[in-house]
Design an enzyme around this catalytic site. Structure first.
Site, PDB file in Angstrom:
ATOM      1  N   ASP A   1       0.879  -1.169   0.000  1.00  0.00           N
ATOM      2  CA  ASP A   1       0.000   0.000   0.000  1.00  0.00           C
ATOM      3  C   ASP A   1       0.920   1.224   0.000  1.00  0.00           C
ATOM      4  O   ASP A   1       2.136   1.111   0.145  1.00  0.00           O
ATOM      5  CB  ASP A   1      -0.891  -0.015   1.253  1.00  0.00           C
ATOM      6  CG  ASP A   1      -1.781   1.222   1.342  1.00  0.00           C
ATOM      7  OD1 ASP A   1      -2.416   1.567   0.338  1.00  0.00           O
ATOM      8  OD2 ASP A   1      -1.812   1.866   2.402  1.00  0.00           O
ATOM      9  N   SER A   2       0.307   2.402  -0.105  1.00  0.00           N
ATOM     10  CA  SER A   2       1.104   3.629  -0.033  1.00  0.00           C
ATOM     11  C   SER A   2       1.623   3.881   1.387  1.00  0.00           C
ATOM     12  O   SER A   2       2.548   4.671   1.564  1.00  0.00           O
ATOM     13  CB  SER A   2       0.236   4.811  -0.468  1.00  0.00           C
ATOM     14  OG  SER A   2      -0.878   4.920   0.397  1.00  0.00           O
TER      15      SER A   2
ATOM     16  N   CYS B   1      -4.440  -1.754  -1.716  1.00  0.00           N
ATOM     17  CA  CYS B   1      -4.550  -0.332  -2.028  1.00  0.00           C
ATOM     18  C   CYS B   1      -5.619  -0.159  -3.100  1.00  0.00           C
ATOM     19  O   CYS B   1      -5.484  -0.698  -4.213  1.00  0.00           O
ATOM     20  CB  CYS B   1      -3.200   0.185  -2.539  1.00  0.00           C
ATOM     21  SG  CYS B   1      -3.241   1.900  -3.064  1.00  0.00           S
TER      22      CYS B   1
ATOM     23  N   THR C   1      -6.380   2.563  -4.685  1.00  0.00           N
ATOM     24  CA  THR C   1      -5.911   3.449  -5.748  1.00  0.00           C
ATOM     25  C   THR C   1      -5.104   2.669  -6.790  1.00  0.00           C
ATOM     26  O   THR C   1      -5.306   2.825  -8.000  1.00  0.00           O
ATOM     27  CB  THR C   1      -5.051   4.572  -5.135  1.00  0.00           C
ATOM     28  OG1 THR C   1      -5.803   5.189  -4.081  1.00  0.00           O
ATOM     29  CG2 THR C   1      -4.666   5.596  -6.159  1.00  0.00           C
TER      30      THR C   1
ATOM     31  N   GLU D   1      -2.545   9.099   8.212  1.00  0.00           N
ATOM     32  CA  GLU D   1      -1.084   8.916   8.288  1.00  0.00           C
ATOM     33  C   GLU D   1      -0.480   9.761   9.412  1.00  0.00           C
ATOM     34  O   GLU D   1       0.585   9.444   9.930  1.00  0.00           O
ATOM     35  CB  GLU D   1      -0.416   9.275   6.945  1.00  0.00           C
ATOM     36  CG  GLU D   1      -0.672   8.255   5.834  1.00  0.00           C
ATOM     37  CD  GLU D   1       0.114   6.942   5.981  1.00  0.00           C
ATOM     38  OE1 GLU D   1       1.232   6.961   6.526  1.00  0.00           O
ATOM     39  OE2 GLU D   1      -0.403   5.885   5.540  1.00  0.00           O
TER      40      GLU D   1
ATOM     41  N   CYS E   1     -10.941   2.854   0.029  1.00  0.00           N
ATOM     42  CA  CYS E   1      -9.515   3.098   0.263  1.00  0.00           C
ATOM     43  C   CYS E   1      -9.167   2.326   1.537  1.00  0.00           C
ATOM     44  O   CYS E   1      -9.894   2.416   2.535  1.00  0.00           O
ATOM     45  CB  CYS E   1      -9.272   4.589   0.446  1.00  0.00           C
ATOM     46  SG  CYS E   1      -7.648   4.977   1.129  1.00  0.00           S
TER      47      CYS E   1
ATOM     48  N   HIS F   1      -7.117   2.790   3.763  1.00  0.00           N
ATOM     49  CA  HIS F   1      -6.876   3.583   4.970  1.00  0.00           C
ATOM     50  C   HIS F   1      -8.166   3.813   5.773  1.00  0.00           C
ATOM     51  O   HIS F   1      -8.118   4.048   6.972  1.00  0.00           O
ATOM     52  CB  HIS F   1      -6.315   4.971   4.620  1.00  0.00           C
ATOM     53  CG  HIS F   1      -4.839   5.014   4.355  1.00  0.00           C
ATOM     54  ND1 HIS F   1      -4.278   4.498   3.219  1.00  0.00           N
ATOM     55  CD2 HIS F   1      -3.818   5.536   5.092  1.00  0.00           C
ATOM     56  CE1 HIS F   1      -2.958   4.699   3.261  1.00  0.00           C
ATOM     57  NE2 HIS F   1      -2.656   5.327   4.379  1.00  0.00           N
TER      58      HIS F   1
HETATM   59  N1  DGL Z   1      -4.700   3.148   0.900  1.00  0.00           N
HETATM   60  C1  DGL Z   1      -4.684   3.467  -0.485  1.00  0.00           C
HETATM   61  C2  DGL Z   1      -5.979   3.203  -1.149  1.00  0.00           C
HETATM   62  O1  DGL Z   1      -6.588   2.214  -0.799  1.00  0.00           O
HETATM   63  C3  DGL Z   1      -3.927   4.694  -0.900  1.00  0.00           C
HETATM   64  C4  DGL Z   1      -4.342   5.968  -0.313  1.00  0.00           C
HETATM   65  C5  DGL Z   1      -3.406   7.108  -0.682  1.00  0.00           C
HETATM   66  O2  DGL Z   1      -2.191   6.930  -0.538  1.00  0.00           O
HETATM   67  O3  DGL Z   1      -3.912   8.149  -1.088  1.00  0.00           O
HETATM   68  O4  DGL Z   1      -6.440   3.884  -2.017  1.00  0.00           O
END
Ligand code: DGL
Length: 271
Positions: free
Chosen positions: A10-11, A73, A75, A152, A186, A188
């Site tokens: 993931d990011s 992730c 995205t 974050e 997402c 997160h």
């Molecule tokens: N957690 C990621 C997602 O599911 C990336 C979120 C991000 O870095 O903007 O989209």
């Protein structure tokens, strides 16, 4: 039986929502987690940049002898899944389709909300998948670009006035439109479950992208004969692309495990 690890990326912290689910449902598996903390957030970036990042993330993970990759992730899944699958000779699971399937199982009114990053909403991937699976579903998408930076930075708890204000601003219009199911598209966002549930109320079912993809991975490993020995306990290794301390602190809270000194820093630009 296949004892090789599963790569998860993931990011940043978001993919830990998938890790938590994997620990529950596949405790015997070894995991290699990568959080691209030097370049988070991904959500506002272009498709080209996201594909470049995703390729690097996969290349780093593939420096280990993996049996499968979970793109934890939304995205990256929404923008790059098919390219990554075509370029790699191992199973790669994303979050979009499993999450949409679950949402369609739980919705009664077929009015489904989807919150995700700007890049995910722009890609139309969740909406297209929902409509492919059920042409009658009504989909209302909403990008929530400030959620990831706040998470974050550790601002995800109930009672935090900043995250609660943002949640009301983003979610009240969705609630007003009467969705009965909300996809947290997402990975997160499940860290914000309490805050989101407070705005949406008890009649709206929340569906978590990270969790559903973990179930999908389990099905795939079973179907392909790739499960590890179920009598063992798996291990997890954590890698990030920036300083380790912040990641370890929040990851420890979220996973309820002491992860101080557990993460290692790598230079993602080398991949
Ligand atoms: N957690 C990621 C997602 O599911 C990336 C979120 C991000 O870095 O903007 O989209």
């Amino acid at each position: 039986m296949d004892m090789r690890p599963i790569g998860v990326f993931d990011s940043g912290l978001g993919g830990l929502t998938a890790v938590r689910a994997l620990w529950d449902i596949l405790p015997e598996e070894n995991l290699i987690y990568f959080g691209d903390t030097a370049r988070v957030p991904y959500g506002g970036r272009s498709k080209e940049t996201l594909l470049k990042y995703a390729r690097q993330d996969v290349r780093f993970l593939r420096s280990f002898d993996l049996k499968a990759i979970l793109i934890a992730c939304g995205t990256v899944t929404a923008t790059s899944l098919s390219t990554l699958q075509a370029e790699n000779d191992l199973p790669i699971v994303g979050v979009v389709e499993p999450t949409c399937r679950r949402a369609l199982l739980v919705t009664k009114t077929k009015k489904v909300g989807i919150i995700a990053t700007l890049a995910s909403i722009r890609s139309g991937a969740y909406e297209a998948t929902l409509k492919r699976l059920d042409s009658e579903v009504e989909v209302i998408g909403k990008p929530c670009p400030l959620f990831v930076p706040l998470v974050e930075n550790g601002r995800f708890r109930r009672g935090d006035v900043v995250i609660e204000t943002m949640a009301r601003e983003y979610l009240e219009p969705l609630k007003a439109q009467g969705v009965d199911t909300l996809i947290l598209g997402c990975t997160h966002y499940p860290l914000l479950t309490e805050v989101i549930a407070d705005v949406m109320g008890p009649d709206v079912t929340l569906v978590s992208a990270g969790e559903e993809s973990a179930f999908e991975l389990k099905r795939l490993l079973k179907a392909e004969g790739l499960r590890a020995d179920e009598n063992r306990s798996g291990t997890s290794e954590f890698y990030v692309s920036d300083q380790t301390e912040d990641f370890e602190r929040i990851a420890s809270v979220f996973l309820q495990e002491d992860l101080r000194q557990a993460a290692r820093r790598i230079d993602i630009e080398q991949y």
